[in-house]
Write an enzyme that holds these catalytic residues in place. Structure first.
Site, PDB file in Angstrom:
ATOM      1  N   ARG A  86     -14.435   0.464   0.587  1.00  0.00           N
ATOM      2  CA  ARG A  86     -13.915  -0.842   1.003  1.00  0.00           C
ATOM      3  C   ARG A  86     -15.084  -1.737   1.438  1.00  0.00           C
ATOM      4  O   ARG A  86     -16.028  -1.267   2.069  1.00  0.00           O
ATOM      5  CB  ARG A  86     -12.949  -0.690   2.173  1.00  0.00           C
ATOM      6  CG  ARG A  86     -11.593  -0.144   1.775  1.00  0.00           C
ATOM      7  CD  ARG A  86     -10.765  -1.116   0.921  1.00  0.00           C
ATOM      8  NE  ARG A  86      -9.445  -0.605   0.617  1.00  0.00           N
ATOM      9  CZ  ARG A  86      -9.110   0.008  -0.535  1.00  0.00           C
ATOM     10  NH1 ARG A  86      -9.998   0.163  -1.494  1.00  0.00           N
ATOM     11  NH2 ARG A  86      -7.881   0.437  -0.723  1.00  0.00           N
ATOM     12  N   HIS A 111     -14.349  -4.221  -8.224  1.00  0.00           N
ATOM     13  CA  HIS A 111     -13.306  -3.308  -7.718  1.00  0.00           C
ATOM     14  C   HIS A 111     -12.602  -2.590  -8.882  1.00  0.00           C
ATOM     15  O   HIS A 111     -11.377  -2.651  -9.013  1.00  0.00           O
ATOM     16  CB  HIS A 111     -12.288  -4.050  -6.844  1.00  0.00           C
ATOM     17  CG  HIS A 111     -11.560  -3.123  -5.902  1.00  0.00           C
ATOM     18  ND1 HIS A 111     -11.204  -3.460  -4.626  1.00  0.00           N
ATOM     19  CD2 HIS A 111     -11.108  -1.847  -6.072  1.00  0.00           C
ATOM     20  CE1 HIS A 111     -10.567  -2.454  -4.048  1.00  0.00           C
ATOM     21  NE2 HIS A 111     -10.500  -1.444  -4.911  1.00  0.00           N
TER      22      HIS A 111
HETATM   23  P1  NAP Z   1      -8.470  10.499   1.531  1.00  0.00           P
HETATM   24  O1  NAP Z   1      -7.946  11.538   0.586  1.00  0.00           O
HETATM   25  O2  NAP Z   1      -7.591   9.933   2.566  1.00  0.00           O
HETATM   26  O3  NAP Z   1      -9.764  11.123   2.224  1.00  0.00           O
HETATM   27  C1  NAP Z   1     -10.503  10.467   3.197  1.00  0.00           C
HETATM   28  C2  NAP Z   1     -11.697  11.329   3.600  1.00  0.00           C
HETATM   29  O4  NAP Z   1     -12.481  10.616   4.554  1.00  0.00           O
HETATM   30  C3  NAP Z   1     -11.268  12.636   4.267  1.00  0.00           C
HETATM   31  O5  NAP Z   1     -12.124  13.674   3.853  1.00  0.00           O
HETATM   32  C4  NAP Z   1     -11.486  12.350   5.757  1.00  0.00           C
HETATM   33  O6  NAP Z   1     -11.822  13.494   6.529  1.00  0.00           O
HETATM   34  C5  NAP Z   1     -12.698  11.436   5.697  1.00  0.00           C
HETATM   35  N1  NAP Z   1     -12.785  10.618   6.916  1.00  0.00           N
HETATM   36  C6  NAP Z   1     -11.873   9.757   7.414  1.00  0.00           C
HETATM   37  N2  NAP Z   1     -12.312   9.222   8.560  1.00  0.00           N
HETATM   38  C7  NAP Z   1     -13.508   9.780   8.805  1.00  0.00           C
HETATM   39  C8  NAP Z   1     -14.447   9.650   9.848  1.00  0.00           C
HETATM   40  N3  NAP Z   1     -14.243   8.835  10.886  1.00  0.00           N
HETATM   41  N4  NAP Z   1     -15.585  10.382   9.781  1.00  0.00           N
HETATM   42  C9  NAP Z   1     -15.797  11.224   8.747  1.00  0.00           C
HETATM   43  N5  NAP Z   1     -14.955  11.395   7.721  1.00  0.00           N
HETATM   44  C10 NAP Z   1     -13.823  10.676   7.747  1.00  0.00           C
HETATM   45  O7  NAP Z   1      -9.043   9.269   0.710  1.00  0.00           O
HETATM   46  P2  NAP Z   1      -9.302   9.124  -0.862  1.00  0.00           P
HETATM   47  O8  NAP Z   1      -8.038   9.149  -1.617  1.00  0.00           O
HETATM   48  O9  NAP Z   1     -10.382  10.091  -1.247  1.00  0.00           O
HETATM   49  O10 NAP Z   1      -9.860   7.631  -0.903  1.00  0.00           O
HETATM   50  C11 NAP Z   1     -10.928   7.190  -0.083  1.00  0.00           C
HETATM   51  C12 NAP Z   1     -10.989   5.675  -0.100  1.00  0.00           C
HETATM   52  O11 NAP Z   1     -11.479   5.228  -1.367  1.00  0.00           O
HETATM   53  C13 NAP Z   1      -9.649   4.961   0.016  1.00  0.00           C
HETATM   54  O12 NAP Z   1      -9.231   4.879   1.371  1.00  0.00           O
HETATM   55  C14 NAP Z   1      -9.955   3.598  -0.563  1.00  0.00           C
HETATM   56  O13 NAP Z   1     -10.415   2.736   0.454  1.00  0.00           O
HETATM   57  C15 NAP Z   1     -11.103   3.867  -1.537  1.00  0.00           C
HETATM   58  N6  NAP Z   1     -10.717   3.660  -2.944  1.00  0.00           N
HETATM   59  C16 NAP Z   1     -11.432   2.788  -3.696  1.00  0.00           C
HETATM   60  C17 NAP Z   1     -11.137   2.612  -5.034  1.00  0.00           C
HETATM   61  C18 NAP Z   1     -11.937   1.703  -5.912  1.00  0.00           C
HETATM   62  O14 NAP Z   1     -11.542   1.445  -7.044  1.00  0.00           O
HETATM   63  N7  NAP Z   1     -13.058   1.192  -5.459  1.00  0.00           N
HETATM   64  C19 NAP Z   1     -10.086   3.343  -5.617  1.00  0.00           C
HETATM   65  C20 NAP Z   1      -9.363   4.216  -4.813  1.00  0.00           C
HETATM   66  C21 NAP Z   1      -9.694   4.374  -3.467  1.00  0.00           C
HETATM   67  P3  NAP Z   1     -10.739  14.674   6.752  1.00  0.00           P
HETATM   68  O15 NAP Z   1     -10.565  15.307   5.388  1.00  0.00           O
HETATM   69  O16 NAP Z   1     -11.376  15.567   7.702  1.00  0.00           O
HETATM   70  O17 NAP Z   1      -9.487  13.998   7.230  1.00  0.00           O
HETATM   71  C1  GLV Z   2      -8.098   1.067  -4.611  1.00  0.00           C
HETATM   72  O1  GLV Z   2      -8.955   0.475  -4.063  1.00  0.00           O
HETATM   73  C2  GLV Z   2      -7.257   2.037  -3.985  1.00  0.00           C
HETATM   74  O2  GLV Z   2      -7.171   2.101  -2.759  1.00  0.00           O
HETATM   75  O3  GLV Z   2      -6.618   2.803  -4.764  1.00  0.00           O
END
Ligand code: NAP
Ligand code: GLV
Length: 310
Positions: free
Chosen positions: A225, A273
């Protein structure tokens, strides 16, 4: 059952309405701007909802985020308390992110920006870089996307680290957990990938303080983000050589304003994005399946922990 859809661009809303309607026979799928009686809406399916939009629906069973992150829903200051938020995740989303991370890590690893600059000057400049096992890369966030990306990098041979909130074990990845281990994780990390969710704890984490803990001339890839990054700190770190390059897919304001200094910075690659953008075909099927499961059972496995923020 009735679902109301909202995305910031009107044409996209109609596209999603039609896709979901075709996948949910017997349901009524409308746009959020023309929902009929708001009290009859069961589900709000949204990307970056406008403040107050969701609160109009007093009998909502759940909110669906058209994406993995839920920060854009939680940003609604009038969001009704206690309505579950369902994330949209799945193998296509993970695959796309693995591709994006592998592409940009390899690009920094092989110093492609410098190689392309040499080409532009017809300069036969052979850049020889260390092999991947001698290159340390780190992934912040080891959730669906971060864990898969870290394992992809490990599979390419990189010395791969990961950082998460709670302890993890991932084959081929040296895992660190919690704020107390952040320094250890960052120390020696030459290419840093951010895949954290945006929460109060992670907002602004990509700052001068963090960049200073990386080795000199490190590269940063932000595909989570925009507000994770302190824009001015990135520019300062690139300009004084603490960082060599950055790849940015996400921004404080999207679309990135035309006069933003990132567009023309020689050491920044901007992508709009698209690291893992969901499409209506795949996303529609995932969302429809989640809606059907939720309507049938009163829950589904992709419900986020809203109190935690992800
Ligand atoms: P997720 O499954 O919710 O995983 C989040 C990870 O971050 C978990 O391992 C969590 O730790 C860790 N985390 C959260 N808070 C933390 C902190 N304070 N310190 C250290 N680690 C922390 O998320 P995801 O599905 O992988 O997605 C991650 C992010 O990618 C999304 O929230 C979104 O903003 C972004 N995204 C971007 C795109 C794009 O196209 N650019 C697409 C999709 C998503 P724990 O496992 O210990 O809880
Ligand atoms: C994209 O940024 C998502 O959160 O899937």
């Amino acid at each position: 059952m009735k679902a109301a859809v909202y995305l910031p661009a009107d044409d996209k809303t109609q596209w999603w309405v039609e896709m979901l309607q075709s996948l949910l026979p017997g349901w009524e799928v409308t746009s959020m701007d023309h929902p009929g009686d708001p009290a009859t809406v069961d589900f709000a399916v949204v990307w970056r909802p406008r403040t107050g939009d969701i609160a109009r629906f007093e009998n909502l069973k759940a909110i669906v985020s058209i994406g993995a992150g839920i920060d854009h829903v939680l940003a609604d200051m009038e969001l009704p308390a206690g309505v579950p938020i369902i994330r949209t995740v799945g193998s296509d989303l993970t695959q796309r992110m693995r591709e994006y991370v592998a592409l940009h890590v390899l690009r920094h690893h092989r110093d492609m920006p410098r190689q392309l600059r040499a080409q532009a000057e017809a300069d036969w400049h052979a850049i020889v870089v260390p092999v991947a096992p001698n290159r340390t890369v780190g992934v912040m966030g080891l959730g669906n996307l971060g864990a898969a990306s870290a394992q992809t990098l490990a599979g390419l041979g990189f010395a791969t680290r990961g950082w998460s909130k709670s302890p993890k074990t991932l084959h081929g990845v040296t895992c660190f957990a919690g704020i107390d281990c952040l320094d250890q994780f960052l120390d020696g990390c030459e290419i840093l990938v951010n895949l954290l969710p945006l929460t109060d704890e992670t907002r602004g984490i990509l700052s001068a303080d963090l960049f200073a803990r990386l080795p000199r001339e490190a590269c940063v890839i932000n595909c989570a983000r925009g507000p994770h990054l302190v824009d001015e700190d990135l520019l300062a770190a690139l300009n004084d050589g603490q960082l060599k390059q950055a790849t940015l897919d996400v921004f404080h304001q999207e679309p990135l304003p035309a006069d933003h200094p990132f567009w023309n910075h020689p050491d920044i690659t901007v992508t709009p994005h698209v690291a893992s953008q969901i499409d209506a075909g795949t996303g529609g099927r995932i969302i429809a399946a989640n809606l059907l499961e939720y309507a049938r059972t009163g829950t589904c496995s992709d419900v986020a922990d809203a109190a935690r923020g992800y």
